[in-house]
Design a protein around this motif. Structure first.
Motif, PDB file in Angstrom:
ATOM      1  N   ALA A 186       0.820  -1.610   0.161  1.00  0.00           N
ATOM      2  CA  ALA A 186       0.289  -0.198  -0.081  1.00  0.00           C
ATOM      3  C   ALA A 186       0.716   0.826  -0.046  1.00  0.00           C
ATOM      4  N   ILE A 187       1.926   1.534   0.179  1.00  0.00           N
ATOM      5  CA  ILE A 187       3.048   1.638   0.555  1.00  0.00           C
ATOM      6  C   ILE A 187       3.226   2.474  -1.373  1.00  0.00           C
ATOM      7  N   GLY A 188       3.323   2.226  -1.647  1.00  0.00           N
ATOM      8  CA  GLY A 188       3.111   2.183  -3.446  1.00  0.00           C
ATOM      9  C   GLY A 188       2.240   2.775  -4.113  1.00  0.00           C
ATOM     10  N   THR A 189       1.495   1.925  -3.309  1.00  0.00           N
ATOM     11  CA  THR A 189      -0.290   2.594  -4.244  1.00  0.00           C
ATOM     12  C   THR A 189      -0.904   3.943  -3.284  1.00  0.00           C
ATOM     13  N   ALA A 190      -0.497   4.045  -2.794  1.00  0.00           N
ATOM     14  CA  ALA A 190      -0.294   5.813  -2.185  1.00  0.00           C
ATOM     15  C   ALA A 190       0.295   6.396  -2.669  1.00  0.00           C
ATOM     16  N   HIS A 191       1.526   6.264  -3.050  1.00  0.00           N
ATOM     17  CA  HIS A 191       2.256   6.888  -3.496  1.00  0.00           C
ATOM     18  C   HIS A 191       1.880   7.610  -4.681  1.00  0.00           C
ATOM     19  N   SER A 192       0.686   6.325  -5.382  1.00  0.00           N
ATOM     20  CA  SER A 192       0.724   6.941  -6.440  1.00  0.00           C
ATOM     21  C   SER A 192      -0.686   7.865  -6.661  1.00  0.00           C
ATOM     22  N   GLU A 193      -1.274   7.777  -5.335  1.00  0.00           N
ATOM     23  CA  GLU A 193      -2.212   9.288  -5.808  1.00  0.00           C
ATOM     24  C   GLU A 193      -1.154  10.218  -5.493  1.00  0.00           C
ATOM     25  N   LEU A 194      -0.733  10.667  -4.324  1.00  0.00           N
ATOM     26  CA  LEU A 194      -0.227  11.538  -4.166  1.00  0.00           C
ATOM     27  C   LEU A 194       0.714  11.937  -5.429  1.00  0.00           C
ATOM     28  N   ARG A 195       0.946  10.708  -6.313  1.00  0.00           N
ATOM     29  CA  ARG A 195       1.340  11.331  -7.310  1.00  0.00           C
ATOM     30  C   ARG A 195       0.369  12.237  -8.472  1.00  0.00           C
ATOM     31  N   MET A 196      -0.721  11.490  -8.577  1.00  0.00           N
ATOM     32  CA  MET A 196      -1.731  11.909  -9.481  1.00  0.00           C
ATOM     33  C   MET A 196      -2.223  13.120  -8.916  1.00  0.00           C
ATOM     34  N   ASN A 197      -2.018  13.133  -7.931  1.00  0.00           N
ATOM     35  CA  ASN A 197      -2.894  14.743  -6.966  1.00  0.00           C
ATOM     36  C   ASN A 197      -2.165  16.082  -6.567  1.00  0.00           C
ATOM     37  N   ALA A 198      -0.642  15.959  -7.244  1.00  0.00           N
ATOM     38  CA  ALA A 198       0.669  16.007  -6.869  1.00  0.00           C
ATOM     39  C   ALA A 198       0.330  18.052  -6.823  1.00  0.00           C
ATOM     40  N   GLY A 199      -0.264  18.236  -7.980  1.00  0.00           N
ATOM     41  CA  GLY A 199      -0.865  19.364  -7.680  1.00  0.00           C
ATOM     42  C   GLY A 199      -1.581  19.577  -6.948  1.00  0.00           C
ATOM     43  N   ARG A 200      -2.456  19.321  -6.258  1.00  0.00           N
ATOM     44  CA  ARG A 200      -3.452  19.228  -4.921  1.00  0.00           C
ATOM     45  C   ARG A 200      -3.946  18.654  -3.866  1.00  0.00           C
ATOM     46  N   LEU A 201      -2.849  19.044  -3.320  1.00  0.00           N
ATOM     47  CA  LEU A 201      -2.319  17.924  -2.387  1.00  0.00           C
ATOM     48  C   LEU A 201      -3.328  18.066  -0.865  1.00  0.00           C
ATOM     49  N   ASP A 202      -3.582  19.178  -1.003  1.00  0.00           N
ATOM     50  CA  ASP A 202      -4.034  19.442   0.214  1.00  0.00           C
ATOM     51  C   ASP A 202      -5.996  19.838  -0.540  1.00  0.00           C
ATOM     52  N   SER A 203      -6.669  18.473  -0.985  1.00  0.00           N
ATOM     53  CA  SER A 203      -7.641  17.863  -1.591  1.00  0.00           C
ATOM     54  C   SER A 203      -8.443  17.386  -0.659  1.00  0.00           C
ATOM     55  N   LYS A 204      -9.956  17.572  -0.126  1.00  0.00           N
ATOM     56  CA  LYS A 204     -10.381  16.530   0.288  1.00  0.00           C
ATOM     57  C   LYS A 204     -10.997  14.218  -0.651  1.00  0.00           C
ATOM     58  N   GLU A 205     -10.798  14.750  -2.030  1.00  0.00           N
ATOM     59  CA  GLU A 205     -10.244  13.302  -2.119  1.00  0.00           C
ATOM     60  C   GLU A 205      -8.939  12.431  -2.031  1.00  0.00           C
ATOM     61  N   LEU A 206      -7.439  13.593  -2.728  1.00  0.00           N
ATOM     62  CA  LEU A 206      -6.254  12.883  -1.712  1.00  0.00           C
ATOM     63  C   LEU A 206      -6.340  12.919  -0.123  1.00  0.00           C
ATOM     64  N   SER A 207      -6.502  13.593   0.546  1.00  0.00           N
ATOM     65  CA  SER A 207      -6.981  13.388   2.090  1.00  0.00           C
ATOM     66  C   SER A 207      -7.976  12.389   2.632  1.00  0.00           C
ATOM     67  N   ALA A 208      -8.763  12.040   1.897  1.00  0.00           N
ATOM     68  CA  ALA A 208      -9.656  10.839   2.422  1.00  0.00           C
ATOM     69  C   ALA A 208      -8.768   9.165   1.830  1.00  0.00           C
ATOM     70  N   VAL A 209      -8.273   9.635   0.649  1.00  0.00           N
ATOM     71  CA  VAL A 209      -7.899   7.851   0.176  1.00  0.00           C
ATOM     72  C   VAL A 209      -6.146   7.725   1.400  1.00  0.00           C
ATOM     73  N   ILE A 210      -6.045   9.325   1.576  1.00  0.00           N
ATOM     74  CA  ILE A 210      -4.837   8.782   2.261  1.00  0.00           C
ATOM     75  C   ILE A 210      -5.152   8.782   3.905  1.00  0.00           C
ATOM     76  N   LYS A 211      -6.477   8.844   4.645  1.00  0.00           N
ATOM     77  CA  LYS A 211      -6.385   8.397   5.632  1.00  0.00           C
ATOM     78  C   LYS A 211      -7.119   7.425   5.609  1.00  0.00           C
TER      79      LYS A 211
END
Length: 261
Positions: free
Chosen positions: A213-238
């Motif tokens: 999951a470290i790799g899977t979650a990291h890919s989410e960070l990459r795809m959302n790197a322009g909006r790291l404070d988005s609610k969508e990314l926050s939900a994924v990381i949570k």
């Protein structure tokens, strides 16, 4: 911009990788435990191969940990930490034989990125570039390390269980009738050891999922790197962190003093 998601990802990943370091130490310890069950030789190099492999597991975790720690540093607008020891860690993964060479190369790639990030003075503004450049290697490294934990290590502990079963049954056949009281005390102690081995297997299988999951979650960070404070990314990381926490506790419990290596 809030970096809470990045900080949470970094913290959970570091705790997961601490568990992998524990797995590495126990891998070599397992060989020594089996040697006590059924001594092989008086060779001083007994378990040398397993010690090398165990160190490789721990060093792979340390190398990946250096990257995710760097991510946390950038989120705080600090410099990444890098020294030549990180290169040595990555090199030892390759020579340990715990994974194919092409997978081990990913750890070297992360070490090179850390070096570049330090030399180029990466800060929070460069976090998107840092994540983007790292993502292929993080994906490969996490998959490879998950296999090492969930298959390589687990298979070895299962082999230890088989050795335990054989030695226990042999002793039971001779000692149970001769010394029943002593045998009962001894048997209870040995069965506790067996339960501890089973707990280690279960914890390692769970931990492998965390590592992947470290790799899977990291890919989410990459795809959302322009909006790291988005609610969508926050939900994924949570969700990533919430799944990791009970596994981290399970590993701590399985490898605690008295039940660990």
């Amino acid at each position: 911009m809030s970096m809470q998601a990045v900080n949470d990802y970094s913290a959970a990943s570091r705790k997961t990788l601490e568990g992998v370091q524990t797995i590495g130490r126990d891998y070599s310890a397992s060989c020594l435990r089996m040697d006590q069950y059924k001594p092989r030789t008086n060779d001083k190099n007994v378990c040398a191969k397993e010690k090398t492999a165990g160190k490789g597991i721990s060093n792979a975790a340390l190398a990946l940990n250096a990257y995710v720690s760097g991510l946390g540093a950038l989120a705080a607008d600090d410099n990444v930490a890098y020294n030549s020891q990180i290169d040595d860690l990555a090199s030892s993964v390759k020579t340990s034989g715990i994974m194919p060479s092409n997978q081990a190369d990913a750890f070297g790639g992360l070490a090179k990125l850390l070096s570049r990030a330090l030399l180029d003075g990466y800060k929070q503004k460069q976090i998107r570039l840092y994540v983007d450049r790292a993502d292929p290697d993080v994906t490969i490294a996490s998959r490879a390390l998950a296999d090492v934990v969930g298959k390589f290590y687990v298979q070895y502990i299962k082999a230890e269980l088989e050795t335990w079963d054989f030695e226990y049954r042999e002793l039971e056949r001779v000692q149970k009738q001769l010394k029943p009281l002593e045998w009962q005390i001894y048997s209870e102690k040995k069965w506790q050891e067996r339960l501890e081995l089973e707990a280690k297997i279960a914890a390692a299988e769970s931990l492998a999922g965390n590592v992947l999951a470290i790799g899977t979650a990291h890919s989410e960070l990459r795809m959302n790197a322009g909006r790291l404070d988005s609610k969508e990314l926050s939900a994924v990381i949570k969700a990533y962190v919430d799944a990791a926490i009970p596994v981290i506790k399970e590993v701590d419990e399985a490898f605690k003093q008295g039940g660990g290596s």
